[in-house]
Scaffold this motif. Structure first.
Motif, PDB file in Angstrom:
ATOM      1  N   ALA A 163       0.831  -1.205   0.000  1.00  0.00           N
ATOM      2  CA  ALA A 163       0.000   0.000   0.000  1.00  0.00           C
ATOM      3  C   ALA A 163       0.866   1.256   0.000  1.00  0.00           C
ATOM      4  O   ALA A 163       0.564   2.232  -0.710  1.00  0.00           O
ATOM      5  N   LEU A 164       1.929   1.238   0.771  1.00  0.00           N
ATOM      6  CA  LEU A 164       2.829   2.393   0.787  1.00  0.00           C
ATOM      7  C   LEU A 164       3.533   2.555  -0.553  1.00  0.00           C
ATOM      8  O   LEU A 164       3.666   3.679  -1.069  1.00  0.00           O
ATOM      9  N   THR A 165       3.954   1.463  -1.142  1.00  0.00           N
ATOM     10  CA  THR A 165       4.607   1.514  -2.456  1.00  0.00           C
ATOM     11  C   THR A 165       3.658   2.076  -3.509  1.00  0.00           C
ATOM     12  O   THR A 165       4.086   2.785  -4.429  1.00  0.00           O
ATOM     13  N   ALA A 166       2.374   1.765  -3.362  1.00  0.00           N
ATOM     14  CA  ALA A 166       1.374   2.256  -4.313  1.00  0.00           C
ATOM     15  C   ALA A 166       0.998   3.715  -4.086  1.00  0.00           C
ATOM     16  O   ALA A 166       0.196   4.273  -4.843  1.00  0.00           O
ATOM     17  N   GLY A 167       1.532   4.333  -3.034  1.00  0.00           N
ATOM     18  CA  GLY A 167       1.291   5.752  -2.790  1.00  0.00           C
ATOM     19  C   GLY A 167       0.185   6.076  -1.818  1.00  0.00           C
ATOM     20  O   GLY A 167      -0.188   7.245  -1.657  1.00  0.00           O
TER      21      GLY A 167
ATOM     22  N   VAL B 141      -1.276   5.119   5.050  1.00  0.00           N
ATOM     23  CA  VAL B 141      -1.712   3.915   5.743  1.00  0.00           C
ATOM     24  C   VAL B 141      -1.693   4.099   7.257  1.00  0.00           C
ATOM     25  O   VAL B 141      -0.701   4.586   7.825  1.00  0.00           O
ATOM     26  N   ALA B 142      -2.795   3.712   7.890  1.00  0.00           N
ATOM     27  CA  ALA B 142      -2.838   3.575   9.340  1.00  0.00           C
ATOM     28  C   ALA B 142      -2.761   2.083   9.640  1.00  0.00           C
ATOM     29  O   ALA B 142      -3.702   1.334   9.357  1.00  0.00           O
ATOM     30  N   ALA B 143      -1.620   1.633  10.145  1.00  0.00           N
ATOM     31  CA  ALA B 143      -1.427   0.230  10.499  1.00  0.00           C
ATOM     32  C   ALA B 143      -1.945   0.029  11.915  1.00  0.00           C
ATOM     33  O   ALA B 143      -1.375   0.555  12.874  1.00  0.00           O
ATOM     34  N   VAL B 144      -3.031  -0.711  12.054  1.00  0.00           N
ATOM     35  CA  VAL B 144      -3.683  -0.889  13.352  1.00  0.00           C
ATOM     36  C   VAL B 144      -3.187  -2.196  13.966  1.00  0.00           C
ATOM     37  O   VAL B 144      -3.432  -3.286  13.428  1.00  0.00           O
TER      38      VAL B 144
ATOM     39  N   ARG C 283       8.544   1.538   8.772  1.00  0.00           N
ATOM     40  CA  ARG C 283       8.528   2.980   9.026  1.00  0.00           C
ATOM     41  C   ARG C 283       8.410   3.695   7.688  1.00  0.00           C
ATOM     42  O   ARG C 283       9.061   3.310   6.711  1.00  0.00           O
ATOM     43  N   HIS C 284       7.614   4.747   7.640  1.00  0.00           N
ATOM     44  CA  HIS C 284       7.447   5.486   6.388  1.00  0.00           C
ATOM     45  C   HIS C 284       6.766   6.807   6.708  1.00  0.00           C
ATOM     46  O   HIS C 284       5.992   6.899   7.679  1.00  0.00           O
ATOM     47  N   GLU C 285       7.013   7.813   5.882  1.00  0.00           N
ATOM     48  CA  GLU C 285       6.416   9.126   6.126  1.00  0.00           C
ATOM     49  C   GLU C 285       4.900   9.116   5.925  1.00  0.00           C
ATOM     50  O   GLU C 285       4.194   9.987   6.462  1.00  0.00           O
TER      51      GLU C 285
END
Length: 235
Positions: free
Chosen positions: A24-28, A31-34, A44-46
């Motif tokens: 999901a992050l790679t696709a832009g 994300v809220a990882a619950v 970790r990601h911005e």
């Protein structure tokens, strides 16, 4: 063309959930990882927020869903004979939060085991011994609760899709997987393909309010190798 969305991912710290968040992050997407234990989450990601919440906690789920465009659930528990209610109770909390905050789209992982059928390539051992034992004995309470989750979604008014993978394993990257409504005659699903299919469903209205099967059609491990891989992964 994919649209960037604000996604809530439940079960983000599981084997499938981590893959899903990464894709999901790679696709832009944002994300809220619950997760229940945020200190154990490795990514970790911005564009990533790691949220501490138990899916059985209605208030925590409400806060995690607020402000999101869609919800993805990769919740999972190990098969066993003890009662299971995580899927159905968690889905009830997620759907209630979605209604309160006007979120329409949810994609959840269940399993091919909720509607078990013999596979053409399964052979006697898998179809007549392993499949009945796993679905009717070892994982009976788990699959029963997955069915309750699907029934809850079916009775509600959100735009849901239940994704039913077969035997899960890892590959380095997604493949040209097959996704069909209902049953697919394939024994294995790479977690990378499962995650990719869940994200693809956000831009695909063909499978609203139904269950789909996702199977990997290349680089499958074979039965004995799959058993050894998954047994090693659980240690």
């Amino acid at each position: 063309m994919r649209v960037s969305r604000r996604l809530a991912v439940f079960g983000a710290n599981g084997a499938t959930g981590r893959v899903l968040v990464g894709q999901a992050l790679t696709a832009g997407h944002h994300v809220a990882a619950v997760v229940r234990r945020p200190d154990e989450f490795p990514l970790r990601h911005e564009r990533l927020d790691v949220i501490a919440a138990d899916v059985l906690d209605e208030r925590a789920v409400d806060a995690a869903v607020a402000g999101r465009d869609a919800v993805l659930s990769a919740l999972g528990v190990r098969a066993g004979k003890q009662p299971v209610s995580v899927y159905s109770r968690g889905a009830a909390n997620i759907v209630a939060a979605m209604r309160r905050h006007g979120v329409r789209r949810v994609v959840v992982v269940t399993s091919a085991g909720v509607d078990p059928r013999p596979y053409s390539g399964g052979g006697f051992l898998f179809n007549r011994v392993m499949l009945p034992y796993v679905t009717r004995v070892l994982g009976r309470t788990l699959y029963d609760d997955m069915r309750r989750m699907e029934e809850l979604l079916r009775a509600g008014d959100v735009d849901w899709t239940a994704v039913r993978p077969s035997g899960l394993f890892h590959l380095p990257a997604p493949t040209a997987y097959t996704m069909v409504e209902g049953f697919a005659d394939g024994m294995y699903t790479a977690r990378e393909d499962l995650a990719a299919s869940m994200l693809a469903l956000l831009d695909d209205d063909r499978f609203l309010r139904t269950a789909v099967s996702v199977v990997t059609t290349e680089s499958n491990p074979g039965l004995l190798r799959w058993i050894r891989r998954e047994a090693a992964a659980r240690r």
